[in-house]
Structures are given as C-alpha cells and as structure tokens.
Scaffold this active site. Structure first.
Site, PDB file in Angstrom:
ATOM      1  N   CYS A 140       0.832  -1.211   0.000  1.00  0.00           N
ATOM      2  CA  CYS A 140       0.000   0.000   0.000  1.00  0.00           C
ATOM      3  C   CYS A 140       0.866   1.260   0.000  1.00  0.00           C
ATOM      4  CB  CYS A 140      -0.923  -0.029   1.220  1.00  0.00           C
ATOM      5  SG  CYS A 140      -1.707   1.542   1.603  1.00  0.00           S
ATOM      6  N   CYS A 154       0.032   3.903   2.709  1.00  0.00           N
ATOM      7  CA  CYS A 154       0.443   3.437   4.047  1.00  0.00           C
ATOM      8  C   CYS A 154       1.884   3.849   4.344  1.00  0.00           C
ATOM      9  CB  CYS A 154       0.324   1.917   4.145  1.00  0.00           C
ATOM     10  SG  CYS A 154      -1.351   1.276   3.903  1.00  0.00           S
TER      11      CYS A 154
END
Length: 285
Positions: A37, A40
């Site tokens: 991700c 993230c």
C-alpha cells in the site's frame, strides 16, 4: 519494526490484550496497513512519530491486513490505510487514507487525545499542506506504483484541491468498482459538481472584494462559498452559505438551502456539519 515508544505490532492472539483491554485505560489507534500500500508508506511513519511525541497519550497498534486477516475481517476493512480509534474497548471513530499530520492532530484532539505534559517536540500547530506540492508528490508515487489505485484516488483528491477538476474526473472515472464507491470517491464526485460551478468564475480574491463592497451580492457570495469548499476550507464555505440563507432564503428558488444540503454531502467533519445543520434549522424554523 524498530523499537518505537508506544507503537506495537498486533496479531489475532494479542489483539484482546494489546488493543481492547489496553483501551480501557489508554486510547488505542489501530492502523490497518499492507506492505503493498503506497499511502500506508506515508501515513504510518507520521503515526509512529505522533505516538512518540504524544508520550503515551495513545498507543499505536499496527495490523498488517495480509497477515492478520481475521482482525481485518472483524473491522470490515475494505481499503488501506484505514485507522480506527478504540476507547473503552469500543471503536469510536475511524478514517481512511493518508491524512496530513495537521489533520491527524485534529482527529486526536477531537477525541480528547492531547500530548502528555513534557512530551518532546510536539509542535503547537502543523503548517498547512501545499496542495500543489501534494499533487507533485502523488504524481511521482503513481509513476512508481502504477497498479496502486488507492494512489490514483489520492491524486484525484489532491487535484481537486488545486482546481484541476477535469484531470481529477478522468482519474475517478478510471477507478475500479471497489474504490468508486469509497466514501472519499463519492465525496470527490460531489465536489466535482461544485467545481463545475467555478468554470469562468472570478478568483476568490475578486469575489471577496465584491462581497466586502456589497454584502447583499448573493451571487458573489455563493461563488465564494464554492471556492472555499473546493479548496478544502469547509468552515468558510458553510459560513458564506449560511449568510446567504440568513439574507434571502428564497434567492434563486431556494438556492441557499439547496447549496447547504449539497455542501453537507462533501464536508468530512461531522461536528462541523452538525453545527451548520443546527444553524440552518434555526433560520428555517
């Protein structure tokens, strides 16, 4: 993971103790993330930094959704990053996406989480994020990870904040079904409707001068409100719309009320929306 103060990795076996039980004494921020991700990678370091700066005012519990599917399923995680605040053994609020540091501090403050006395290096206020710089950063991130649709959604949102509605709409149109129904994507669609109103509209500074010269110029006030909403200054935009309603609720077949209702759909701050819903009700009833 490096040994960071007040930051823990959580598994299904430790979740009861490290999150639910611990939250009975100290708020726990649960960060659902994944190694693949992109957002993230920008959010988690900021959360870790704040956990250290706040000196134990909250605990950051990190959950790798690929490794801890049971926990992710229990919280119905549909996209990452998603962050839950758990207090008293119960989730009390959540957000999705990589919020800038200033908004993260506001999120914590809204729930009474303040830096502990003596916590080091906690700045009083975070400088506002430059939306143009954020567009540049996200363009590079999308180039580096072209398969990460979450990054494309983040870029579309950043583009909207700079007024680049056409490119933002193209990115939103290309999102897969699971992201097209994401709350942020739905709000972005609504924001596009507001952005369309600004086609050929004067700049915000010109509209501010027009309103200052003639407070009853509701056309200028409406466009100024839309500028504020599209630029992300929800409070200023809602205040202009409330003033329109106060001055002439019947203007253009009830435009002030309609514009307020549309604005409530795109503003993410529920407390702010509630405040202005009450103001609207007091003026109408």
């Amino acid at each position: 993971m490096a040994d960071l103060p007040h930051v823990i990795d959580v598994t299904a076996d430790s979740f009861e103790t490290e999150v639910l039980q611990k939250s009975l004494q100290t708020p726990v921020l649960v960060d659902f993330w994944a190694t693949w991700c992109g957002p993230c990678k920008s959010l988690t370091p900021v959360l870790e930094k704040l956990a250290g700066e706040y000196g134990g005012a909250f605990v950051l519990a990190k959950v790798d959704v690929d490794q801890q599917r049971e926990i992710a399923a229990a919280f119905q995680i549909r996209s990452v990053p998603t962050v839950f605040l758990v207090v008293g053994g119960q989730p009390v609020d959540a957000f999705q996406g990589a919020l800038p540091e200033g908004q993260l501090r506001q999120f914590l403050q809204q729930h009474g989480v303040e830096p502990q006395a003596g916590a080091e290096d906690a700045p009083a206020e975070e400088a506002p994020l430059d939306p143009h710089a954020e567009v540049v950063r996200l363009r590079h991130a999308v180039q580096d990870a072209p398969d990460q649709d979450e990054l494309k959604l983040d870029l579309a949102l950043a583009l909207l904040r700079t007024g680049a509605a056409a490119e933002a709409e193209q990115l939103l149109d290309a999102l897969p079904a699971n992201l097209a129904t994401d709350d942020r994507a739905v709000r972005a669609r609504a924001r596009l409707g507001f952005a369309a109103l600004l086609k050929d509209a004067p700049p915000a500074a010109v509209l501010e001068q027009a309103v200052a010269a003639d407070p009853g110029d509701l056309k200028a006030r409406h466009l100024l409100a839309v500028h504020h909403l599209v630029d992300g200054d929800a409070a200023a935009g809602l205040e202009q719309l409330i003033e329109m309603l106060r001055r002439d609720r019947g203007y253009q077949d009830g435009l002030p009320k309609k514009a307020l209702i549309d604005a409530f759909r795109i503003v993410e701050d529920e407390d702010l929306v509630g405040q202005y819903r009450r103001k609207m009700a007091s003026l109408l009833f």
